[in-house]
Design a protein around this motif. Structure first.
Motif, PDB file in Angstrom:
ATOM      1  N   HIS A 185     -21.616  14.183 -49.029  1.00  0.00           N
ATOM      2  CA  HIS A 185     -20.718  13.092 -48.122  1.00  0.00           C
ATOM      3  C   HIS A 185     -19.450  13.638 -48.075  1.00  0.00           C
ATOM      4  O   HIS A 185     -19.135  14.678 -48.941  1.00  0.00           O
ATOM      5  N   THR A 237     -15.264  11.890 -47.955  1.00  0.00           N
ATOM      6  CA  THR A 237     -14.720  10.811 -48.026  1.00  0.00           C
ATOM      7  C   THR A 237     -13.339  10.993 -47.414  1.00  0.00           C
ATOM      8  O   THR A 237     -12.657  12.150 -47.755  1.00  0.00           O
ATOM      9  N   ALA A 294     -18.277  16.191 -51.110  1.00  0.00           N
ATOM     10  CA  ALA A 294     -19.352  16.046 -51.973  1.00  0.00           C
ATOM     11  C   ALA A 294     -20.440  16.822 -51.779  1.00  0.00           C
ATOM     12  O   ALA A 294     -20.693  16.881 -50.474  1.00  0.00           O
ATOM     13  N   TYR A 298     -16.069  15.361 -60.575  1.00  0.00           N
ATOM     14  CA  TYR A 298     -14.996  15.890 -59.435  1.00  0.00           C
ATOM     15  C   TYR A 298     -14.289  17.026 -60.260  1.00  0.00           C
ATOM     16  O   TYR A 298     -14.151  17.093 -61.316  1.00  0.00           O
ATOM     17  N   GLU A 313     -16.664  17.105 -55.061  1.00  0.00           N
ATOM     18  CA  GLU A 313     -17.737  16.500 -56.024  1.00  0.00           C
ATOM     19  C   GLU A 313     -18.990  17.045 -55.875  1.00  0.00           C
ATOM     20  O   GLU A 313     -19.494  17.469 -54.960  1.00  0.00           O
TER      21      GLU A 313
HETATM   22 ZN    ZN Z   1     -17.293  10.909 -53.014  1.00  0.00          ZN
END
Ligand code: ZN
Length: 330
Positions: free
Chosen positions: A13, A15, A226, A262, A272
């Motif tokens: 993903h 963010t 990520a 992370y 991440e």
């Molecule tokens: Zn994340």
């Protein structure tokens, strides 16, 4: 015999930071046709929403998430930052998307080839750089039946992320020696790296800008990127290798829908490593994804206070495919 070296398996993903949450929701669901698959809060700052947009099921690799922080300054672009998030779309879709965006008052660029793929750059309402890339690559992705965009035009998950560093070499060492990427090409100063042979969802594009200033987080900018790891074991193996490479890595953190570590890669971008599971259906059925405010169990005791501090949100009604802009050749 040496064990197979662990690697990441592509994007999990991204963010980013938005300004007003309702504007963010209206754009990603109402215009881009992604599904709000989880409505939660920033686990480290529960007075802020955390909104997750993805395909029908929240398949890893399709998920762009936002912290809406309306009071934050806009992003300052520079080095040490991911700058653009690309989504895959079906071949022949760029022109359709440009018309859809323009008919709703959003500016989109002109589709142009990048690494041989027709690419439509655009900005979201808060200035975030997004691009839609025509690709024939097969990838895990489930069309959302409730989307206001017909299935054949829907975003098929994240295609690539672009980032800027001041010096490429240290970043490249970690990408190649630890995470499993290989450089596959260069165009207009952007170097393309692929993991597991590359393909939609497995690309990372990097430009070295030695004279750039340091970027700063803000609205319209990426917060972190990520990458997929299979499970805790693979995560720990990679974590160990990152630590051996001299990087500071957090211990595993339970994000409830996945577990994460992370670290800042040497160029300054926050990365991440997130596990494939348990996934978004851990606490909601697939039909009900995103409908109510979901808190991880450790925040449930504070639900009343958290809910009352959050602004109300209204998910845009699905307008169906009733009035799509007429398709035209890209
Ligand atoms: Zn994340």
């Amino acid at each position: 015999m040496a064990a197979t070296r662990p690697t990441v398996h592509g994007l999990h993903h991204v963010t980013s930071i938005a300004a007003a949450p309702q504007e963010n929701l209206d754009f990603y669901v109402g215009v881009m046709g992604l599904r709000l698959v989880k409505r939660s809060v920033n686990q480290d700052a529960p007075g802020t929403y955390h909104l997750f947009y993805a395909d029908e099921a929240g398949t890893p690799g399709t998920d762009l998430t936002f912290f809406p922080w309306p009071d934050m300054a806009p992003v300052r672009e520079g080095f040490g930052q991911a700058r653009e998030v690309q989504f895959g779309v079906a071949p022949g879709s760029a022109g359709w998307w440009r018309e859809r965006l323009e008919s709703r008052g959003f500016e989109a660029g002109t589709p142009a080839p990048r690494f041989g793929e027709s690419t439509l750059p655009l900005r979201d309402p808060h200035g975030h750089r997004i691009a839609l890339v025509e690709t024939e690559d097969e990838r895990p992705w489930i069309p959302w039946e409730g989307a206001p965009v017909p299935a054949e035009r829907q975003l098929r998950g994240m295609h690539a992320v672009c980032m800027v560093v001041r010096e490429l070499a240290p970043t490249r060492r970690v990408l190649e020696d630890v995470l499993g990427f290989e450089e596959v090409g260069e165009e207009d100063g952007w170097r393309r790296f692929g993991v597991e042979g590359g393909g939609s969802g497995r690309w990372l594009e990097i430009r070295e800008e030695p004279d750039a200033r340091l970027g700063r987080w803000g609205t319209g900018g990426v917060h972190h990127v990520a990458w997929q790891v299979e499970d805790d074991r693979e995560q720990m193996a990679l974590r160990e290798r990152l630590v051996d490479a001299g990087l500071q890595v957090t211990p595993p953190i339970d994000r409830f829908w996945f577990r994460s570590v992370y670290f800042k890669e040497p160029g300054g971008v926050l990365f991440e490593l997130a596990t494939m599971g348990p996934g978004f259906e851990r606490d909601e059925t697939r039909d009900a994804l995103g409908e109510s405010l979901i808190l991880p169990p450790w925040l449930e005791p504070r639900r009343a206070a958290i809910e009352s501090a959050l602004p109300p949100l209204e998910v845009p009604a699905s307008v169906g495919a009733s009035e799509p802009p007429a398709a035209r050749a890209p």
